[in-house]
Enzyme design. Structure first.
Site, PDB file in Angstrom:
ATOM      1  CG  HIS A   4      23.026  -2.850  29.522  1.00  0.00           C
ATOM      2  ND1 HIS A   4      23.808  -1.930  29.786  1.00  0.00           N
ATOM      3  CD2 HIS A   4      21.443  -2.355  29.001  1.00  0.00           C
ATOM      4  CE1 HIS A   4      23.214  -0.841  29.215  1.00  0.00           C
ATOM      5  NE2 HIS A   4      21.770  -0.940  28.890  1.00  0.00           N
ATOM      6  N   GLY A  20      24.734 -12.105  17.169  1.00  0.00           N
ATOM      7  CA  GLY A  20      23.666 -11.373  17.387  1.00  0.00           C
ATOM      8  C   GLY A  20      22.280 -11.747  18.336  1.00  0.00           C
ATOM      9  CD  GLU A 182      28.381  -6.572  10.184  1.00  0.00           C
ATOM     10  OE1 GLU A 182      28.425  -7.095  11.381  1.00  0.00           O
ATOM     11  OE2 GLU A 182      29.058  -5.236  10.193  1.00  0.00           O
ATOM     12  CG  ASP A 207      20.376 -11.377   3.320  1.00  0.00           C
ATOM     13  OD1 ASP A 207      20.897 -11.838   4.571  1.00  0.00           O
ATOM     14  OD2 ASP A 207      20.103 -10.370   2.428  1.00  0.00           O
TER      15      ASP A 207
HETATM   16  N1  ADE Z   1      22.476  -9.299   7.906  1.00  0.00           N
HETATM   17  C1  ADE Z   1      22.079 -10.416   7.045  1.00  0.00           C
HETATM   18  N2  ADE Z   1      21.625  -9.949   5.992  1.00  0.00           N
HETATM   19  C2  ADE Z   1      21.798  -8.645   6.223  1.00  0.00           C
HETATM   20  C3  ADE Z   1      21.313  -7.685   5.322  1.00  0.00           C
HETATM   21  N3  ADE Z   1      20.851  -7.708   4.224  1.00  0.00           N
HETATM   22  N4  ADE Z   1      21.351  -6.456   5.545  1.00  0.00           N
HETATM   23  C4  ADE Z   1      21.977  -6.035   6.778  1.00  0.00           C
HETATM   24  N5  ADE Z   1      22.628  -7.042   7.688  1.00  0.00           N
HETATM   25  C5  ADE Z   1      22.403  -8.139   7.263  1.00  0.00           C
END
Ligand code: ADE
Length: 237
Positions: A4, A20, A182, A207
């Site tokens: 890859h 990411g 995450e 978030d």
């Molecule tokens: N990365 C950033 N916010 C996330 C969430 N709510 N769930 C999983 N990965 C995340």
């Protein structure tokens, strides 16, 4: 060349930052590194090598989730000789006292993925960060005046939960002191350990799952810069 990655042996530095998003890798290379060369465009999973304060550093997108980061981390370590891997990513909080824009060092990584259950034949492995890198990142953050949090995080295989059937998917993790969710650190730590490499995940809370609060585009940029700086300063220690 690996399955890859079109880089040649020697194209990738021993120390690498792993966002990411491949466009974030390009952003870091364009804005923080000097003498940059792009070594990978396969699947648009961009990878770059340059220098930061005179030290050779690479930065490479990993994609989202455990299978994707597993492929890139495995190939980087086993086929390109990468030794120090620093994930820089975002996470979601499910704790009242973990706030949007907080920066977290993932000391350990729990998971709801079955991947390590299979690998360890039903037993529980505890994927953890390299202590030296964790300590260096903590020092770098403190020097930058960042009030950084250190603790356990969760790598989930699920982004969109079935809240009708499982209305509080993160309650058990919060009850046991896990800071945020995450989707990659468990795999990074496990693959690094298996191959005698060092790894750390540095995460910004993008978030809040309980309140619905999220960072604005401008805030994301500022917190991203804080995290990149901590990652780069850790990389050169
Ligand atoms: N990365 C950033 N916010 C996330 C969430 N709510 N769930 C999983 N990965 C995340």
């Amino acid at each position: 060349m690996s399955a890859h990655n079109e880089a040649k042996m020697g194209d990738i530095a021993e120390t690498i930052l792993l966002p990411g998003d491949p466009l974030r890798a390009k952003y870091i290379a364009d804005n923080f590194l000097e003498d940059v060369v792009c070594y990978n465009k396969v699947r648009n999973m961009l990878g770059f090598t340059g220098t930061y304060k005179g030290k050779r550093i690479s930065v490479q997108g990993t994609g989202m989730g455990i299978p994707s980061i597993s492929i890139y981390a495995h190939e980087l370590i086993t086929q390109y000789g990468v030794k120090n891997l620093i994930r820089i990513g975002t996470c979601g909080s499910f704790n009242e006292d973990v706030h949007v824009r907080d920066v977290i060092l993932a000391m350990t990584s729990c998971t709801d993925s079955g991947i390590n259950k299979n690998l360890f034949r039903g037993m529980d492995y505890s994927p953890c960060a390299d202590f030296g890198m964790l300590s260096d990142a903590h020092k770098a953050a403190t020097e930058q005046g960042v009030n950084i949090r250190v603790g356990s995080t969760l790598s989930s295989d699920i982004f969109y939960h079935d809240l009708e059937n499982n209305p509080e998917p993160f309650k058990i993790w919060a009850d046991y002191g896990v800071l945020a969710v995450e989707m990659e650190a468990t795999a990074l730590y496990t693959i690094a350990a298996r191959n005698k490499a060092k790894a750390l995940a540095i995460l910004t809370v993008s978030d809040h799952i309980l309140t619905g609060e999220a960072t604005s585009a401008e805030e994301r940029q500022t917190t991203l810069h804080t995290m990149i700086k901590i990652g780069l300063e850790t990389a050169i220690r």
